[in-house]
Structure formats: structure tokens, C-alpha cells
Design a protein around this motif. Structure first.
Motif, short mmCIF file in Angstrom:
data_model
loop_
_atom_site.label_atom_id
_atom_site.label_comp_id
_atom_site.label_asym_id
_atom_site.label_seq_id
_atom_site.Cartn_x
_atom_site.Cartn_y
_atom_site.Cartn_z
N GLU A 63 -3.12 8.69 11.13
CA GLU A 63 -2.71 9.49 9.86
C GLU A 63 -1.15 8.61 9.80
OE1 GLU A 63 -3.98 11.34 7.74
OE2 GLU A 63 -5.74 11.49 8.86
N ALA A 64 -0.29 8.34 10.43
CA ALA A 64 1.08 7.79 10.30
C ALA A 64 0.63 6.38 9.68
CB ALA A 64 1.94 7.80 11.59
N ILE A 65 0.13 5.80 10.24
CA ILE A 65 -0.14 4.29 9.84
C ILE A 65 -0.76 4.24 8.52
CG2 ILE A 65 -1.74 2.22 10.31
CD1 ILE A 65 -1.76 2.60 13.16
N VAL A 66 -1.76 5.16 8.15
CA VAL A 66 -2.33 5.06 6.82
C VAL A 66 -1.46 5.54 5.75
CG1 VAL A 66 -4.06 6.54 5.31
CG2 VAL A 66 -4.74 5.51 7.53
N ALA A 67 -0.61 6.37 6.05
CA ALA A 67 0.68 6.84 5.17
C ALA A 67 1.55 5.79 4.90
CB ALA A 67 1.29 8.21 6.03
N SER A 68 1.64 4.91 6.07
CA SER A 68 2.67 3.84 5.81
C SER A 68 1.98 2.90 4.89
CB SER A 68 3.06 3.03 7.40
OG SER A 68 3.73 4.03 7.98
N VAL A 69 0.72 2.64 5.14
CA VAL A 69 0.10 1.64 4.46
C VAL A 69 0.15 1.99 2.85
CG1 VAL A 69 -2.16 0.48 3.77
CG2 VAL A 69 -1.32 0.80 6.34
N ASP A 70 -0.30 3.36 2.61
CA ASP A 70 -0.14 3.99 1.30
C ASP A 70 1.10 3.94 0.65
OD1 ASP A 70 -2.73 4.86 1.30
OD2 ASP A 70 -2.48 6.78 2.06
N ASN A 71 2.20 4.01 1.40
CA ASN A 71 3.47 3.93 0.92
C ASN A 71 3.74 2.32 0.77
OD1 ASN A 71 6.18 4.88 0.13
ND2 ASN A 71 6.98 4.04 2.15
N ILE A 72 3.27 1.34 1.35
CA ILE A 72 3.59 0.00 1.08
C ILE A 72 2.96 -0.34 -0.29
CG2 ILE A 72 3.28 -2.23 1.85
CD1 ILE A 72 3.74 -1.22 4.82
N LEU A 73 1.64 0.22 -0.19
CA LEU A 73 0.70 -0.31 -1.41
C LEU A 73 1.38 0.42 -2.75
CD1 LEU A 73 -2.79 0.21 0.27
CD2 LEU A 73 -1.51 -1.95 -0.44
N TYR A 74 1.96 1.48 -2.52
CA TYR A 74 2.36 2.07 -3.86
C TYR A 74 3.76 1.56 -4.25
CZ TYR A 74 4.97 5.66 -6.62
OH TYR A 74 5.46 6.32 -7.67
N HIS A 75 4.55 0.81 -3.45
CA HIS A 75 5.65 0.08 -4.05
C HIS A 75 5.44 -1.18 -4.29
CE1 HIS A 75 8.86 3.11 -2.73
NE2 HIS A 75 8.11 3.13 -1.72
N SER A 76 4.45 -1.80 -3.89
CA SER A 76 3.81 -2.93 -4.33
C SER A 76 3.22 -2.79 -5.88
CB SER A 76 2.79 -3.57 -3.45
OG SER A 76 1.62 -2.98 -3.27
N LEU A 77 2.94 -1.58 -6.24
CA LEU A 77 2.39 -1.49 -7.62
C LEU A 77 3.44 -1.92 -8.49
CD1 LEU A 77 0.12 1.54 -7.19
CD2 LEU A 77 -0.77 -0.96 -7.07
N ASP A 78 2.95 -2.35 -9.79
CA ASP A 78 3.91 -2.45 -10.95
C ASP A 78 4.01 -1.21 -11.47
OD1 ASP A 78 1.64 -1.65 -12.34
OD2 ASP A 78 1.16 -4.17 -13.05
N GLU A 79 5.03 -0.99 -12.52
CA GLU A 79 5.23 0.25 -13.05
C GLU A 79 4.14 1.04 -13.79
OE1 GLU A 79 7.93 1.83 -12.87
OE2 GLU A 79 8.91 0.34 -11.82
N GLU A 80 3.10 0.13 -14.34
CA GLU A 80 1.81 0.71 -14.93
C GLU A 80 0.97 1.43 -13.70
OE1 GLU A 80 -1.72 -0.27 -17.69
OE2 GLU A 80 -0.25 -1.85 -17.50
N GLY A 81 0.96 0.51 -12.75
CA GLY A 81 0.02 0.99 -11.63
C GLY A 81 0.51 2.54 -10.87
N LYS A 82 1.89 2.31 -10.76
CA LYS A 82 2.45 3.54 -10.16
C LYS A 82 2.30 4.93 -11.07
CE LYS A 82 6.22 1.17 -7.79
NZ LYS A 82 7.73 1.26 -7.40
N ALA A 83 2.35 4.67 -12.50
CA ALA A 83 2.24 5.65 -13.41
C ALA A 83 0.65 6.22 -13.33
CB ALA A 83 2.54 5.22 -14.84
N ARG A 84 -0.11 5.27 -13.14
CA ARG A 84 -1.50 5.70 -13.11
C ARG A 84 -1.77 6.44 -11.56
NH1 ARG A 84 -2.81 0.53 -15.10
NH2 ARG A 84 -3.54 -0.23 -12.90
N TYR A 85 -1.28 5.95 -10.44
CA TYR A 85 -1.34 6.55 -9.23
C TYR A 85 -0.72 7.97 -9.21
CZ TYR A 85 -0.87 7.02 -4.19
OH TYR A 85 -1.15 7.67 -2.98
N ASP A 86 0.58 7.94 -9.90
CA ASP A 86 1.03 9.38 -10.08
C ASP A 86 0.09 10.22 -10.89
OD1 ASP A 86 3.18 8.71 -8.50
OD2 ASP A 86 4.60 7.65 -10.19
#
Length: 295
Positions: free
Chosen positions: A55-78
Motif C-alpha cells: 500500500e505504501a509503494i502504491v501510494a508513492s507511485v500514485d503520488n509520483i504519477l500525479y506530480h508528473s501530470l500536466d495541469e490539465e491531467g491533474k485537473a481531470r484526476y482531481d
């Protein structure tokens, strides 16, 4: 699916599924497997650590992937995450039990104490601690009244009751378990099946010394009222079991016959009393008269 179920719900669910499978497949008797076999407890702890690590690894990966998105991708994710139902009642209950003030409100409860830049908050005790304390007081009062004022049943009285029940159960078992019979508990058998079994044992092992009609040969006459080591079912049972006189008496049959078989042959031997054998041997020992028992 991972977004629908929080990690603090997923981990216990998966862990208890694995725990149930272990309990089902591991034979540990009446006790839980992790108590009966410590290796199972180590395995379960390892599984729990692995689940938490995943769970900790998956959460870290999700966080890394989230910060790698552009503003539009972050908006869609949120926007996607905003549609996921939240367990607000659990969060609200947790906040009430903890009773902690939000960080933005900490300035209202900060004290004047200052130790090298370290300040202290005037937090109240958590509600869960206060509730537990009150519950312990109520429990102590009930316990005191129940066991020390009104003398309720405790472990000692329960133990005495279990001892009494066990004693009764043992006595009842002894009455039906023939192979537990001994010199003190043996009783004269009168059932035809028991006497027939006793006759078979007698004809197999005893006729060489006592003859088939009990008249006696090497051994004493079993038809008269004289007994060397005492008559009656108890004495005959003891003689057959332990043997006769040292050096010249009968061997001890307890090594060859079961207690139930000794009771059967002893009861059969007493059937010779008062009969007339073909060649009776002279009486030996003393005339034995059974003592009357007081009921």
C-alpha cells in the motif's frame, strides 16, 4: 477500484481473508492456529507487513504519477477523485474521539511557555481516553458489588463445581467401563453372556489345575466352603489378578487377562459353590462366610 476503497479498509479485509484461510487449512485443534503454532503467527505478521508495504509503494507511485501530470491531467484526476464517495461519518467519528484541534486553530490554545522556540499546546484529554476511564470506573463498581458485596460466583466456585461434575462423570464412567474394574469396585456378574465368557476363560486357562467341574487337582477344590485366600467376588478377583501364595500358589493372571475378563472368570468360579464334582479334592483353607454390609 482502489480509489473506491481506502487502503485502511483494504489492508484489514485482505489480511482477515488470509487469516481465515490459514485457520481453515492449518490443523491446530481447539485453539487458534497462531496460538498453537507460533510459526503461523510469524507468517501472519509477515503478510501484514507485506500488505502495508504494498500500500505504501502504491501510494508513492500514485503520488509520483500525479506530480508528473500536466495541469490539465491533474485537473481531470482531481475531478475523478472528487466523485469517489468518502466515508465522512468515519472521519467525523474519528475527529470527535480524538478531539484534536485543527492546525489552523492551534494559535487559540497555545500557551505562553517557550523552551528554545518549542511551544506547548493546552490540549484537553482525548474523548476516547475520558470515555474509557469512565467505563473502567463503572466496571470496577459493578465488579466490586457483584463479587465482593453479593459474593457472586468466581473462579474458585467455578473450579469446585467443575471438580464435582468431573467426579460424578468419572464415577458414572467407571460403572459402564468394565476394564476399569478392580478389587474394590468389582461386583458379581450374573448375566448369561458374562458367565459364558468366564466359562471359556476358565476352560482355556484353569482346568489343568482345578478340573472342568471345579473339583480341584493341583489347585484347590472350588466347590466347597473353604478358601485359602478368602471367598466372595472381591477376594476371588484379587487372587486371580494378583496370584496365590508365594512359591506354590497360582500365577498372577493380570498380565494375560483384562480386568473385565478377570471379573467374568471370577464370577464363573463362584458358580461351582455347592456343586458336587466327580473327584472332589480335600478341603483346604478356612470356611469363609461373607460379612454382611450395612446399607
Amino acid at each position: 477500484m482502489r480509489n473506491l476503497i481506502p487502503s485502511w479498509v483494504r489492508v484489514p479485509i485482505v489480511f482477515f481473508i488470509i487469516f481465515g484461510l490459514v485457520e481453515y487449512f492449518v490443523d491446530s485443534g481447539d485453539k487458534p492456529a497462531f496460538i498453537e503454532q507460533p510459526i503461523v503467527l510469524l507468517f501472519l505478521l509477515l503478510v501484514l507487513l507485506v500488505l502495508i508495504a504494498i500500500e505504501a509503494i502504491v501510494a508513492s507511485v500514485d503520488n509520483i504519477l500525479y506530480h508528473s501530470l500536466d495541469e490539465e491531467g491533474k485537473a481531470r484526476y482531481d475531478a475523478k477523485r472528487s466523485k469517489v464517495p468518502e466515508f465522512k461519518w468515519i472521519k467525523n467519528t474519528y475527529k470527535k474521539l480524538v478531539g484534536a484541534r485543527p492546525i489552523k486553530e492551534e494559535h487559540e490554545i497555545i500557551l505562553d511557555h517557550n523552551y528554545d522556540g518549542i511551544k506547548e499546546l493546552d490540549n484537553n484529554l482525548p474523548p476516547w481516553w475520558i470515555y474509557s476511564f469512565y467505563i473502567s470506573i463503572i466496571f470496577a463498581a459493578v465488579y466490586l458489588l457483584r463479587f465482593h458485596v453479593f459474593n457472586g460466583e468466581n473462579q474458585y466456585s467455578e473450579l469446585e463445581t467443575e471438580y464435582a461434575e468431573a467426579k460424578i462423570a468419572i464415577e458414572n464412567y467407571k460403572k459402564t467401563a468394565k476394564d476399569l474394574v478392580d478389587f474394590n469396585t468389582v461386583e458379581l456378574l450374573t448375566e448369561a453372556s458374562d458367565l459364558k465368557a468366564g466359562q471359556t476363560i476358565f476352560e482355556t486357562n484353569c482346568v489343568a489345575c482345578h478340573k472342568a467341574d471345579g473339583g480341584g487337582g493341583i489347585g484347590p477344590n472350588l466347590t466347597d466352603e473353604n478358601w485359602i485366600l478368602g471367598g466372595g467376588i472381591k477376594n476371588v478377583f484379587k487372587t486371580v489378578s494378583e496370584g496365590g501364595r508365594d512359591g506354590k500358589g497360582m500365577i498372577a493372571w493380570k498380565q494375560s487377562l483384562k480386568p473385565a475378563e478377570i471379573a467374568q472368570v471370577s464370577s464363573y468360579v463362584l458358580q461351582f459353590q455347592g456343586t458336587t464334582p466327580a473327584e472332589p479334592k480335600a478341603a483346604e483353607g478356612d470356611i469363609w462366610v461373607e460379612e454382611a454390609t450395612n446399607e
